[in-house]
Design a protein around this motif. Structure first.
Motif, short mmCIF file in Angstrom:
data_model
loop_
_atom_site.label_atom_id
_atom_site.label_comp_id
_atom_site.label_asym_id
_atom_site.label_seq_id
_atom_site.Cartn_x
_atom_site.Cartn_y
_atom_site.Cartn_z
N VAL A 40 3.41 66.03 41.87
CA VAL A 40 3.77 65.50 43.20
C VAL A 40 4.25 66.63 44.09
N THR A 41 5.13 67.49 43.58
CA THR A 41 5.67 68.56 44.41
C THR A 41 4.60 69.57 44.80
N ARG A 42 3.66 69.84 43.89
CA ARG A 42 2.55 70.75 44.24
C ARG A 42 1.67 70.14 45.32
N ARG A 43 1.46 68.83 45.22
CA ARG A 43 0.62 68.15 46.20
C ARG A 43 1.24 68.19 47.60
N MET A 44 2.57 68.28 47.67
CA MET A 44 3.26 68.26 48.95
C MET A 44 3.37 69.63 49.60
N THR A 45 2.89 70.69 48.93
CA THR A 45 2.97 72.02 49.53
C THR A 45 1.90 72.17 50.61
N GLY A 46 2.11 73.11 51.51
CA GLY A 46 1.12 73.40 52.53
C GLY A 46 1.21 72.47 53.72
N THR A 47 0.26 72.62 54.62
CA THR A 47 0.24 71.84 55.85
C THR A 47 -0.95 70.91 55.86
N VAL A 48 -0.83 69.83 56.63
CA VAL A 48 -1.92 68.87 56.80
C VAL A 48 -2.08 68.57 58.28
N VAL A 49 -3.26 68.13 58.66
CA VAL A 49 -3.53 67.79 60.06
C VAL A 49 -2.85 66.46 60.37
N VAL A 50 -2.26 66.35 61.56
CA VAL A 50 -1.60 65.11 61.99
C VAL A 50 -2.64 64.01 62.10
N ALA A 51 -2.26 62.78 61.75
CA ALA A 51 -3.17 61.64 61.78
C ALA A 51 -3.74 61.44 63.18
N LYS A 52 -4.98 60.99 63.24
CA LYS A 52 -5.68 60.81 64.50
C LYS A 52 -4.94 59.84 65.43
N ALA A 53 -4.33 58.82 64.83
CA ALA A 53 -3.61 57.82 65.61
C ALA A 53 -2.37 58.41 66.29
N ASP A 54 -1.81 59.48 65.74
CA ASP A 54 -0.59 60.07 66.27
C ASP A 54 -0.81 61.27 67.19
N THR A 55 -2.03 61.80 67.24
CA THR A 55 -2.24 63.05 67.97
C THR A 55 -1.94 62.92 69.45
N ALA A 56 -2.30 61.79 70.08
CA ALA A 56 -2.06 61.63 71.51
C ALA A 56 -0.56 61.63 71.81
N ARG A 57 0.21 60.95 70.97
CA ARG A 57 1.67 60.88 71.17
C ARG A 57 2.30 62.25 70.96
N VAL A 58 1.84 62.97 69.95
CA VAL A 58 2.42 64.29 69.67
C VAL A 58 2.08 65.25 70.80
N LYS A 59 0.84 65.21 71.29
CA LYS A 59 0.45 66.10 72.38
C LYS A 59 1.27 65.83 73.64
N LYS A 60 1.57 64.56 73.89
CA LYS A 60 2.37 64.20 75.06
C LYS A 60 3.78 64.78 74.92
N LEU A 61 4.35 64.69 73.70
CA LEU A 61 5.69 65.22 73.48
C LEU A 61 5.71 66.74 73.59
N LEU A 62 4.60 67.39 73.23
CA LEU A 62 4.53 68.84 73.32
C LEU A 62 4.23 69.31 74.75
N GLY A 63 3.87 68.38 75.61
CA GLY A 63 3.57 68.74 76.99
C GLY A 63 2.18 69.30 77.17
N ARG A 64 1.22 68.86 76.34
CA ARG A 64 -0.16 69.34 76.41
C ARG A 64 -1.05 68.29 77.00
#
Length: 64
Positions: A40-64
């Motif tokens: 489980v801990t090995r699986r949690m290492t590294g980065t993953v792409v943000v879910a498609k459903a959340d990208t619009a909200r995250v971009k708005k918060l980042l000011g993009r």
């Protein structure tokens, strides 16, 4: 008109790649690791792409 301010908390949590993808760290790797299996801990290492459903909200918060 005042400047748009990016959400500082979101800026600390995500990173925008060169191609414009938004990546984040996996959750659950900070504490209580002793009872989690190594698989489980090995699986949690590294980065993953943000879910498609959340990208619009995250971009708005980042000011993009």
């Amino acid at each position: 008109m005042p400047k748009m301010k990016s959400h500082t908390g979101m800026g600390k949590r995500v990173k925008v790649t060169g191609k414009g993808k938004i990546v984040r760290e996996q959750a659950g790797k900070r504490h209580l690791l002793e009872h989690k299996s190594s698989h489980v801990t090995r699986r949690m290492t590294g980065t993953v792409v943000v879910a498609k459903a959340d990208t619009a909200r995250v971009k708005k918060l980042l000011g993009r």
